[in-house]
Design an enzyme around this catalytic site. Sequence first.
Site, PDB file in Angstrom:
ATOM      1  N   CYS A 101       0.805  -1.225   0.000  1.00 58.72           N
ATOM      2  CA  CYS A 101       0.000   0.000   0.000  1.00 58.72           C
ATOM      3  C   CYS A 101       0.839   1.277   0.000  1.00 58.72           C
ATOM      4  CB  CYS A 101      -0.968  -0.032   1.175  1.00 58.72           C
ATOM      5  SG  CYS A 101      -2.370   1.049   0.942  1.00 58.72           S
ATOM      6  N   HIS A 198      -3.968  -5.839   1.850  1.00 57.90           N
ATOM      7  CA  HIS A 198      -3.785  -6.170   3.254  1.00 57.90           C
ATOM      8  C   HIS A 198      -4.514  -7.484   3.481  1.00 57.90           C
ATOM      9  CE1 HIS A 198      -5.256  -1.827   3.046  1.00 57.90           C
ATOM     10  NE2 HIS A 198      -3.957  -1.728   2.947  1.00 57.90           N
TER      11      HIS A 198
HETATM   12 ZN   LIG Z   1      -3.782   0.379   2.140  1.00 60.27          ZN
END
Ligand SMILES: [Zn+2]
Lengths: 246, 443
Positions: A101, A198
């Site tokens: 991310c 995630h």
């Molecule tokens: Zn993220």
Amino acid sequence: MTQEASENKGTIRVVQLYPRDMNIYGDWGNALVLKRRIAWHGYTPELLEYNVGDDFPEDVDVIVGGGGQDSGQLVIQADLLSRGSTLQELAEDGTPMLLICGMYQLFGRFFKTRTGSVIPGIGVLDVETHGTDERLIGNVKVESEEFGEILGYENHSGQTTLGPGIRALGTTAKGTGNNSSDGQEGARYKNIVASYLHGSLLPKNPAIADFLISTAVERKYGSFTAGAPDDRFAVLAREHAGRRPR
Amino acid sequence: MPLLGYIRSMFFFSVPLGKLVRRVTRLRGGGSAFPGLVVEKIDPGFMARTLTTLPHGVAVVSGTNGKTTTTKMVVELLESQGLKVFTNRTGSNFTRGVAAALLGEVDWRGRLHADIAVLELDEAHAVHFVNRVPPRYSLLLNVLRDQLDRFGEIDKTAELLQHVASKTTGTVVLNREDPRVARIAGALDQPESGGAEVRYFGLDDSLLSTFPNDDDMRAGPGSPMPVVPERPDADVVLRRVGVDDADFEYDGAIVTTHMKLRGVYNIFNAAAALTLARCIAGQGSGPMDHKSLLSALSNVAPAFGRGESLIVDGLPLDLVLVKNPSGFRLGLKSFPAGGYATMIAINDNYADGRDMSWLWDVEFDSLRNGGVDQLSGSRAYDMALRLQYDEVPVGGVDTDITSALAAFIRDAKGQPKRIFCTYTAMLAIRRELSKITTVEVVS
Ligand SMILES: [Zn+2]
């Protein structure tokens, strides 16, 4: 369930990048999985942290970095840029890395916000990210030739596109991934795995965890002999997660 | 002035009409918010007009965790001081829900016979509501990683709460120990220039470690504890939590009281409620009745679904709602595993949050000795995997809650039991339990 190292086959040093400021959405899970699986494969894990202002650790075998709030990204930005050449060298040298991310974005060339300001990345990955109003949220399923089916959860508003010098981690079968147009997710470069997922990513995708570990061991000790982690729960968790709605 | 006359007549009719709709929908067993929708449509000012004319105005309670129980506590504390309190018990669409609840309480001329309204305010509805009805008091509990699915970022939630504070005209009560909440004080105007007065509730230094905030959440075992920074004085400080009592410090003295509530985080919210109740009751004409305030405090029980104790086979069965990493950590700390059989039920329906990442931000070491007897819920195997990586032994895994619960109760016969569960898993478990034991009826 626990396989302790019966003999010490060697030590593997895992460095978490900025866990103090970039640790949202279960990024600890990725570090924990590396720690346990290194031991289950018969090696000795050593978990190190690198935070803003620290000395950069020596003899790094694996690097993991996670996502963060906008505020967390602002805190680490200058420090990361000052470490750019070190991380670049490690990457080019083949150090296995997992970048999730926010850290995926910051390892790219730049992040351009919705208001047009440009946040420079360290340019290890030939990718660029553009902030949008649209938030991409939900379960994701990715097909990857290298790792098979990858399962996770995405939550980002930055959209990333890959340059010519880099390939995707896989193609999305459910969810969005890098951006809402090309159906690709994540990036693969040298021994770097970068992804928006995630979940945490590694627990339900042990193939990626073992890729990072075996690569690190081979680089350090010449060859890798696998242990026998008990992945029955991982298999079932994958099955059930794969059936859940977006 | 025909227009004014027209508006007047609308005001005059909206309340009787709304009450009529409310009766009719009640008879038909319809939804609780519909009459509110009707009255808001024909008389948009109804809610603001009715609430702001109350002698003590409006108090709102917001934050990501514990607002239902805290709101209930504030109401009970104020009632102990003889105040008549209007509160919202319905969870349906907020503004309409409040309007509908008001319709049930006002007389036919639209007057509410109450001294104050104490309202639980969801962050999602906060801005819209406080723009229409500026509260005299606000109590802001915490900003925990909870509704990321809906809001994207914690910092955004903090901004919503800051907006609530900036619209508050009298006193803002802040959690001194939550950096994102405490920070709000700095963003408010000084009282001299029209900003609200700020008060805090806080924790003893010795209890701080039981309240990790999301910033040091991930700190793995062995990470150094952050240094405790200088903090402002708090109106009420929770000094100690015992098995069935607690010490609160206020007005320069420490008061020990029995608590029906269990769990450190619930009792910290009691300190929050006490701070707000003292603010409000302190504005009254007479002195506060400390004896009845304390007796109300010791008798508050958790709101529905926020952790409760039932009796199964003559032994306690505790339900502990867990919906984010902080809540789960606090639940594990507040309810030690020793002597209890443990079940964990994790669903990933929309109301629970679909993202399972949060399970990896909770450490389960405290369950290692006794293990976990039963796992259930749609993400039972995610939980099993999580426990495997913390080296916690796992008994049965069954995604079906009905059969998992039956197995748990059968196999843990003769032991007190505890179930940690997400919101929709808790609803399912209560439904099953109501077949074998008396479960408090929910209104
Ligand atoms: Zn993220």
